[in-house]
Design a protein around this motif. Structure first.
Motif, short mmCIF file in Angstrom:
data_model
loop_
_atom_site.label_atom_id
_atom_site.label_comp_id
_atom_site.label_asym_id
_atom_site.label_seq_id
_atom_site.Cartn_x
_atom_site.Cartn_y
_atom_site.Cartn_z
N THR A 85 87.75 37.00 -19.34
CA THR A 85 87.47 38.44 -19.25
C THR A 85 86.67 38.76 -18.01
O THR A 85 86.95 39.75 -17.31
CB THR A 85 86.71 38.91 -20.51
N ALA A 86 85.69 37.92 -17.70
CA ALA A 86 84.88 38.12 -16.49
C ALA A 86 85.73 38.01 -15.23
O ALA A 86 85.51 38.75 -14.25
CB ALA A 86 83.73 37.12 -16.46
N VAL A 87 86.68 37.09 -15.23
CA VAL A 87 87.59 36.94 -14.09
C VAL A 87 88.38 38.24 -13.88
O VAL A 87 88.49 38.74 -12.75
CB VAL A 87 88.54 35.75 -14.31
N CYS A 88 88.91 38.78 -14.98
CA CYS A 88 89.68 40.03 -14.87
C CYS A 88 88.81 41.19 -14.40
O CYS A 88 89.24 42.01 -13.57
CB CYS A 88 90.33 40.36 -16.21
N GLN A 89 87.59 41.26 -14.91
CA GLN A 89 86.67 42.31 -14.49
C GLN A 89 86.35 42.21 -13.00
O GLN A 89 86.34 43.20 -12.28
CB GLN A 89 85.39 42.25 -15.31
N ALA A 90 86.07 40.98 -12.54
CA ALA A 90 85.71 40.78 -11.13
C ALA A 90 86.86 41.16 -10.22
O ALA A 90 86.66 41.80 -9.16
CB ALA A 90 85.31 39.32 -10.90
N PHE A 91 88.07 40.77 -10.59
CA PHE A 91 89.25 41.13 -9.80
C PHE A 91 89.39 42.64 -9.72
O PHE A 91 89.53 43.23 -8.63
CB PHE A 91 90.50 40.51 -10.44
N CYS A 92 89.35 43.30 -10.87
CA CYS A 92 89.56 44.75 -10.92
C CYS A 92 88.48 45.51 -10.17
O CYS A 92 88.77 46.46 -9.43
CB CYS A 92 89.62 45.22 -12.37
N GLU A 93 87.23 45.09 -10.32
CA GLU A 93 86.15 45.80 -9.64
C GLU A 93 86.24 45.65 -8.13
O GLU A 93 85.92 46.59 -7.38
CB GLU A 93 84.80 45.32 -10.16
N THR A 94 86.66 44.48 -7.67
CA THR A 94 86.83 44.29 -6.22
C THR A 94 87.94 45.19 -5.68
O THR A 94 87.80 45.80 -4.61
CB THR A 94 87.14 42.81 -5.90
N ILE A 95 89.04 45.28 -6.41
CA ILE A 95 90.14 46.16 -6.01
C ILE A 95 89.68 47.62 -6.02
O ILE A 95 89.96 48.39 -5.08
CB ILE A 95 91.35 45.98 -6.95
N GLU A 96 88.98 48.02 -7.06
CA GLU A 96 88.54 49.41 -7.18
C GLU A 96 87.51 49.78 -6.13
O GLU A 96 87.50 50.90 -5.62
CB GLU A 96 88.00 49.64 -8.59
N ASN A 97 86.66 48.84 -5.77
CA ASN A 97 85.66 49.10 -4.73
C ASN A 97 86.30 49.28 -3.36
O ASN A 97 85.67 49.81 -2.45
CB ASN A 97 84.63 47.97 -4.68
N ALA A 98 87.55 48.86 -3.24
CA ALA A 98 88.29 49.07 -1.99
C ALA A 98 89.10 50.36 -2.01
O ALA A 98 89.80 50.67 -1.05
CB ALA A 98 89.21 47.88 -1.72
N GLY A 99 89.01 51.12 -3.12
CA GLY A 99 89.65 52.42 -3.17
C GLY A 99 90.98 52.48 -3.89
O GLY A 99 91.67 53.50 -3.82
N TYR A 100 91.35 51.42 -4.63
CA TYR A 100 92.62 51.40 -5.35
C TYR A 100 92.36 51.38 -6.86
O TYR A 100 91.28 51.01 -7.32
CB TYR A 100 93.44 50.17 -4.98
N ASP A 117 88.55 39.86 -24.04
CA ASP A 117 87.72 40.85 -24.73
C ASP A 117 88.10 42.22 -24.18
O ASP A 117 87.56 42.69 -23.19
CB ASP A 117 86.24 40.56 -24.48
N THR A 118 89.09 42.85 -24.83
CA THR A 118 89.64 44.09 -24.30
C THR A 118 88.64 45.24 -24.36
O THR A 118 88.81 46.23 -23.64
CB THR A 118 90.90 44.49 -25.08
N SER A 119 87.58 45.11 -25.16
CA SER A 119 86.57 46.18 -25.21
C SER A 119 85.87 46.34 -23.86
O SER A 119 85.31 47.40 -23.58
CB SER A 119 85.55 45.89 -26.30
N LYS A 120 85.91 45.28 -23.04
CA LYS A 120 85.28 45.35 -21.72
C LYS A 120 86.30 45.67 -20.62
O LYS A 120 85.93 45.72 -19.44
CB LYS A 120 84.60 44.01 -21.41
N LEU A 121 87.53 45.87 -21.03
CA LEU A 121 88.59 46.10 -20.04
C LEU A 121 89.29 47.44 -20.19
O LEU A 121 89.48 48.16 -19.20
CB LEU A 121 89.64 44.98 -20.11
N ASP A 122 89.70 47.79 -21.43
CA ASP A 122 90.59 48.94 -21.59
C ASP A 122 89.91 50.29 -21.42
O ASP A 122 90.58 51.32 -21.33
CB ASP A 122 91.35 48.88 -22.91
N THR A 123 88.58 50.32 -21.38
CA THR A 123 87.90 51.60 -21.14
C THR A 123 87.71 51.87 -19.65
O THR A 123 87.43 53.00 -19.25
CB THR A 123 86.53 51.62 -21.83
#
Length: 411
Positions: A327-342, A358-364
């Motif tokens: 879950t942390a891996v997915c969060q880190a990937f997504c936050e890096t992408i989002e911080n670049a504007g996507y 742990d989808t509670s930390k992802l789907d929101t």
């Protein structure tokens, strides 16, 4: 002869001479005029050719040719070394480069970090040092026979925590399939296939449906006629840009990525991207996101960038991750992408969403792309895209292709 006759004879001779001279002059004048007429006609019929303004473009000697790598090496280039270093979280990744901008490989490289020596064990020009305390460090390259090493150490700050920002020198880590054993490294196993109940339908959209129809593609789909794909009713495509090798962890570009991206955009198909992860830590997740951003190079996207988390046959380097780490891996990937504007999201099968994340930390926070092959999904959580079959068939693509519907629109 009397004087009268004499005068008459002289007069006649003068007249004859005059006539002869006049005739000669007339003939010469006629010849001259004819020559001028012929010349004028010739100039009109065969005008002088205009100068070729582009002749220099065909002159191989006009431009200086870019020397080949071999020619550069003969001139002594490639022998001056430099260091590049980055820190993501309590670590250092040091890359040894020559003055051609290439990683120095196949050499016994040693670096010294604040007095501690480290060796490039696999001689790939990259040295990774982990478990460092946050703070400032001095990195020096030890002497190497035949090369000129930097005279001064490189100063680098080791970060305390991941900042989820793109790694600038990630391009040096990206490989092509020519550099690796692709058969071993690209070994994703689609878990949704095992969960399929055979009720899936190829055509689930109805007239007036507010959902969008799309596909996802990678090298496995080979050559694609995007004009035909668009004409078949495809609204969007999620395109794989690359993957991390499931054995060595190498970052690898999908060989069809740029071809698919450019073809889809040219045909008017909306696009998003995905990356097959085998990251085992948040640091590696930031590397993977950085690679996606590097390959996309600031290009506009219509759909999110997804991290594709699924197994690699049970022997993949990330197959045994616990729920918290994955879950942390997915969060880190997504936050890096989002911080670049996507926009960013997570692709996973129903079983993985239910039991390995742990989808509670992802789907929101991020977009969820569900893979579940049945007429109606049983997954009870939130999702915005649904991959409902891997057995689709469409004009422009040979063989099977994944079909998707999207309920997502940019906020």
């Amino acid at each position: 002869m009397d004087s009268k006759l004499k005068r008459l004879t002289i007069f006649l001779v003068i007249i004859m001479i005059t006539l002869i001279l006049g005739t000669v002059v007339g003939i010469e004048a006629y010849k001259s005029q004819k020559k001028q007429t012929v010349k004028h006609q010739t100039e009109q019929e065969s005008p002088e050719e205009e100068p070729d303004l582009y002749a220099f473009m065909r002159d191989e000697t006009f431009f200086d040719k870019e020397p080949t790598r071999y020619e550069k090496l003969l001139k002594g280039q490639g022998k001056k070394l430099s260091l590049a270093a980055t820190s993501v979280e309590r670590d250092l990744r040091v890359q040894v480069l020559n003055d051609l901008g290439e990683l120095v490989t196949g050499k016994p490289l040693y670096i010294t970090v604040n007095g501690q020596e480290y060796k490039d064990l696999d001689q790939d020009g990259i040295l990774y040092v982990g478990d460092l305390k946050p703070g400032d460090y001095q990195v020096a390259l030890n002497e190497l026979e035949g090369y000129k090493v930097p005279s001064e150490p490189l100063s680098i700050h080791v970060k305390d925590q991941v900042e989820y920002t793109p790694i600038e020198d990630i391009s040096l880590l990206i490989k092509t399939e020519a550099d690796i054993n692709a058969e071993a490294e690209d070994s994703a196993v689609n878990g949704a296939e095992d969960d399929a109940d055979k009720t899936e339908q190829e055509d689930i959209l109805e007239s007036g449906d507010n959902r969008s129809f799309g596909i996802d593609v990678s090298k496995w789909n080979k050559e694609i006629n995007w004009e035909k794909v668009k004409a078949s009713g495809v609204d969007f495509a999620i395109i794989r840009c690359g993957y991390r090798g499931s054995v060595t962890g190498t970052l690898v570009e999908d060989p069809y990525f740029y071809q698919n991206l450019e073809g889809a955009k040219r045909a008017g198909v909306k696009v998003g991207l995905y990356f097959f992860t085998q990251a085992t830590s948040v640091v590696e997740a930031v590397e993977e996101a950085s690679m996606v951003l590097c390959l996309n190079n600031g290009g506009l996207l219509d759909y999110p960038v997804f991290i594709d988390t699924e197994g690699a046959g049970g022997n993949g380097r990330a197959d045994s991750l616990d729920v918290a780490t994955r879950t942390a891996v997915c969060q880190a990937f997504c936050e890096t992408i989002e911080n670049a504007g996507y926009y960013a999201g997570v692709y996973a099968s129903r079983n993985w969403l239910n039991g390995r994340l742990d989808t509670s930390k992802l789907d929101t926070q991020h977009v969820i792309w569900l893979a579940e092959y049945r007429e109606q999904p049983e997954y009870a959580g939130k999702y915005q895209l649904w991959q409902y079959t891997s057995g689709g068939s469409i004009d422009g693509i040979d063989g099977r292709v994944d079909f998707n519907v999207s309920y997502w629109s940019a906020p």
